[in-house]
Design a protein around this motif. Structure first.
Motif, PDB file in Angstrom:
ATOM      1  N   GLY A 192      44.382  61.050  28.427  1.00  0.00           N
ATOM      2  CA  GLY A 192      45.091  62.061  27.658  1.00  0.00           C
ATOM      3  C   GLY A 192      46.555  62.209  28.007  1.00  0.00           C
ATOM      4  N   HIS A 193      46.973  61.669  29.132  1.00  0.00           N
ATOM      5  CA  HIS A 193      48.381  61.677  29.552  1.00  0.00           C
ATOM      6  C   HIS A 193      48.639  60.376  30.303  1.00  0.00           C
ATOM      7  CE1 HIS A 193      48.686  66.122  28.922  1.00  0.00           C
ATOM      8  NE2 HIS A 193      47.432  66.092  29.341  1.00  0.00           N
ATOM      9  N   GLY A 194      49.865  59.880  30.212  1.00  0.00           N
ATOM     10  CA  GLY A 194      50.273  58.770  31.056  1.00  0.00           C
ATOM     11  C   GLY A 194      49.767  57.411  30.608  1.00  0.00           C
ATOM     12  N   ARG A 195      49.802  56.488  31.554  1.00  0.00           N
ATOM     13  CA  ARG A 195      49.525  55.086  31.251  1.00  0.00           C
ATOM     14  C   ARG A 195      48.027  54.813  31.185  1.00  0.00           C
ATOM     15  NH1 ARG A 195      47.935  52.172  35.726  1.00  0.00           N
ATOM     16  NH2 ARG A 195      48.221  53.177  37.756  1.00  0.00           N
ATOM     17  N   ASP A 196      47.704  53.699  30.572  1.00  0.00           N
ATOM     18  CA  ASP A 196      46.322  53.243  30.479  1.00  0.00           C
ATOM     19  C   ASP A 196      45.890  52.574  31.780  1.00  0.00           C
ATOM     20  OD1 ASP A 196      46.826  54.019  27.896  1.00  0.00           O
ATOM     21  OD2 ASP A 196      46.801  51.995  27.067  1.00  0.00           O
ATOM     22  N   THR A 197      44.589  52.269  31.838  1.00  0.00           N
ATOM     23  CA  THR A 197      44.060  51.546  32.987  1.00  0.00           C
ATOM     24  C   THR A 197      42.805  50.813  32.537  1.00  0.00           C
ATOM     25  OG1 THR A 197      43.401  51.738  35.327  1.00  0.00           O
ATOM     26  CG2 THR A 197      42.669  53.491  33.835  1.00  0.00           C
ATOM     27  N   THR A 198      42.108  50.200  33.477  1.00  0.00           N
ATOM     28  CA  THR A 198      40.801  49.592  33.207  1.00  0.00           C
ATOM     29  C   THR A 198      39.809  50.112  34.239  1.00  0.00           C
ATOM     30  OG1 THR A 198      41.169  47.671  34.631  1.00  0.00           O
ATOM     31  CG2 THR A 198      41.871  47.477  32.321  1.00  0.00           C
ATOM     32  N   LEU A 199      38.534  50.025  33.914  1.00  0.00           N
ATOM     33  CA  LEU A 199      37.529  50.455  34.887  1.00  0.00           C
ATOM     34  C   LEU A 199      37.562  49.573  36.128  1.00  0.00           C
ATOM     35  CD1 LEU A 199      34.403  51.425  32.750  1.00  0.00           C
ATOM     36  CD2 LEU A 199      36.275  52.864  33.578  1.00  0.00           C
ATOM     37  N   GLY A 200      37.858  48.297  35.953  1.00  0.00           N
ATOM     38  CA  GLY A 200      37.931  47.411  37.101  1.00  0.00           C
ATOM     39  C   GLY A 200      39.016  47.803  38.084  1.00  0.00           C
ATOM     40  N   ALA A 201      40.135  48.304  37.566  1.00  0.00           N
ATOM     41  CA  ALA A 201      41.228  48.726  38.437  1.00  0.00           C
ATOM     42  C   ALA A 201      40.862  49.982  39.223  1.00  0.00           C
ATOM     43  CB  ALA A 201      42.486  48.972  37.611  1.00  0.00           C
ATOM     44  N   GLU A 202      40.011  50.835  38.652  1.00  0.00           N
ATOM     45  CA  GLU A 202      39.693  52.119  39.274  1.00  0.00           C
ATOM     46  C   GLU A 202      38.409  52.098  40.099  1.00  0.00           C
ATOM     47  OE1 GLU A 202      42.063  54.312  38.988  1.00  0.00           O
ATOM     48  OE2 GLU A 202      43.113  53.007  37.574  1.00  0.00           O
ATOM     49  N   ARG A 203      37.489  51.218  39.803  1.00  0.00           N
ATOM     50  CA  ARG A 203      36.166  51.242  40.429  1.00  0.00           C
ATOM     51  C   ARG A 203      36.200  51.226  41.963  1.00  0.00           C
ATOM     52  NH1 ARG A 203      31.376  50.137  37.924  1.00  0.00           N
ATOM     53  NH2 ARG A 203      32.432  49.041  36.194  1.00  0.00           N
ATOM     54  N   PRO A 204      37.041  50.410  42.610  1.00  0.00           N
ATOM     55  CA  PRO A 204      37.020  50.380  44.079  1.00  0.00           C
ATOM     56  C   PRO A 204      37.371  51.721  44.724  1.00  0.00           C
ATOM     57  CG  PRO A 204      38.151  48.452  43.215  1.00  0.00           C
ATOM     58  CD  PRO A 204      37.950  49.370  42.059  1.00  0.00           C
ATOM     59  N   ALA A 205      38.035  52.609  43.993  1.00  0.00           N
ATOM     60  CA  ALA A 205      38.481  53.876  44.575  1.00  0.00           C
ATOM     61  C   ALA A 205      37.457  55.003  44.434  1.00  0.00           C
ATOM     62  CB  ALA A 205      39.804  54.309  43.943  1.00  0.00           C
ATOM     63  N   LEU A 206      36.320  54.748  43.783  1.00  0.00           N
ATOM     64  CA  LEU A 206      35.353  55.821  43.563  1.00  0.00           C
ATOM     65  C   LEU A 206      34.919  56.510  44.856  1.00  0.00           C
ATOM     66  CD1 LEU A 206      33.108  54.306  40.742  1.00  0.00           C
ATOM     67  CD2 LEU A 206      34.470  56.404  40.601  1.00  0.00           C
ATOM     68  N   PRO A 207      34.602  55.781  45.934  1.00  0.00           N
ATOM     69  CA  PRO A 207      34.229  56.480  47.184  1.00  0.00           C
ATOM     70  C   PRO A 207      35.348  57.372  47.721  1.00  0.00           C
ATOM     71  CG  PRO A 207      33.547  54.183  47.262  1.00  0.00           C
ATOM     72  CD  PRO A 207      34.432  54.319  46.057  1.00  0.00           C
ATOM     73  N   GLU A 208      36.587  56.915  47.589  1.00  0.00           N
ATOM     74  CA  GLU A 208      37.725  57.726  48.034  1.00  0.00           C
ATOM     75  C   GLU A 208      37.823  59.010  47.221  1.00  0.00           C
ATOM     76  OE1 GLU A 208      42.612  57.642  47.931  1.00  0.00           O
ATOM     77  OE2 GLU A 208      41.487  55.794  47.564  1.00  0.00           O
ATOM     78  N   TRP A 209      37.637  58.923  45.908  1.00  0.00           N
ATOM     79  CA  TRP A 209      37.710  60.122  45.071  1.00  0.00           C
ATOM     80  C   TRP A 209      36.668  61.141  45.524  1.00  0.00           C
ATOM     81  CZ3 TRP A 209      37.724  57.624  39.489  1.00  0.00           C
ATOM     82  CH2 TRP A 209      38.848  56.794  39.373  1.00  0.00           C
ATOM     83  N   ARG A 210      35.443  60.662  45.788  1.00  0.00           N
ATOM     84  CA  ARG A 210      34.383  61.591  46.191  1.00  0.00           C
ATOM     85  C   ARG A 210      34.681  62.222  47.542  1.00  0.00           C
ATOM     86  NH1 ARG A 210      29.726  63.257  44.532  1.00  0.00           N
ATOM     87  NH2 ARG A 210      29.666  61.804  42.770  1.00  0.00           N
TER      88      ARG A 210
END
Length: 214
Positions: A192-210
């Motif tokens: 809804g704001h800012g740049r796009d991404t892909t799930l592959g780019a974000e997936r490794p960070a899921l444990p950090e987010w939690r």
């Protein structure tokens, strides 16, 4: 047409769908116009601000407007004018309908299908940023899935849950199960704001987010 770069404005041509992205208002809200390449029918995701810009973008022709969640910056400054000018059908997640002053024609639930001509958009409920936040999935049979996430998923994390631990757990859980759990890394994410991404780019960070809790 402009090359699609992931930063508004831009246009992406898929086999069955054209995606146009424009950023409007002081909050740089992303609005996405989807046009079926077979029928010309159009659906707008988040009529956030600058109604004249959005009406010019769609040439005053819309079959529907989907509001991804009830926060005022995604509808208040343009949705009334856009709907009045085009007669578009309005959609929003069922729990968020009461928080949107413009009448909602279709209250969405998880798994619903919204049609844009011959294209199908599947509704994914993501509860936490708001009670009725929705994402829309276009599963391009000739390419990668395309996911419009509103303010529920961004590059670098899920949407703001305003310090509410229960809301954060709900949102991250929905994102993990309903998005990362079923969609491939090649899925393109349009927030809804800012740049796009892909799930592959974000997936490794899921444990950090939690672990960080936001």
């Amino acid at each position: 047409m402009d090359e699609y770069t992931g930063v508004a404005p831009g246009v992406r041509e898929l086999d069955g769908l054209t995606i146009s992205k424009v950023s409007v208002g002081r909050g740089d809200n992303n609005c996405y116009l989807l046009r079926c390449r077979s029928t010309g029918e159009q659906v707008l995701i988040d009529a956030a601000a600058e109604p004249l810009t959005l009406l010019e973008l769609c040439d005053h022709q819309l079959a529907g407007v989907v509001t991804t969640h009830r926060h005022w910056d995604h509808w208040q400054r343009a949705l009334p004018q856009v709907v009045e000018a085009t007669g578009a059908r309005t959609y929003a997640g069922e729990p968020d309908v009461a928080g949107i002053d413009v009448p909602t024609d279709v209250a969405l639930t998880h798994g619903d299908i919204i049609r844009c001509g011959e294209a199908k958009l599947r509704v994914i409920r993501l509860t936490g940023h708001t009670p009725g936040g929705v994402a829309l999935l276009y599963d391009d049979l000739a390419g990668n899935p395309h996911l419009f996430t509103g303010d529920s998923l961004f590059p670098g994390g899920v949407g703001n849950t305003f310090g509410d631990a229960e809301a954060f757990s709900s949102l991250l859980g929905d994102v993990e199960i309903r998005i990362f759990g079923v969609l491939p890394d090649e899925t393109w994410v349009y927030p809804g704001h800012g740049r796009d991404t892909t799930l592959g780019a974000e997936r490794p960070a899921l444990p950090e987010w939690r672990s960080r809790g936001w």
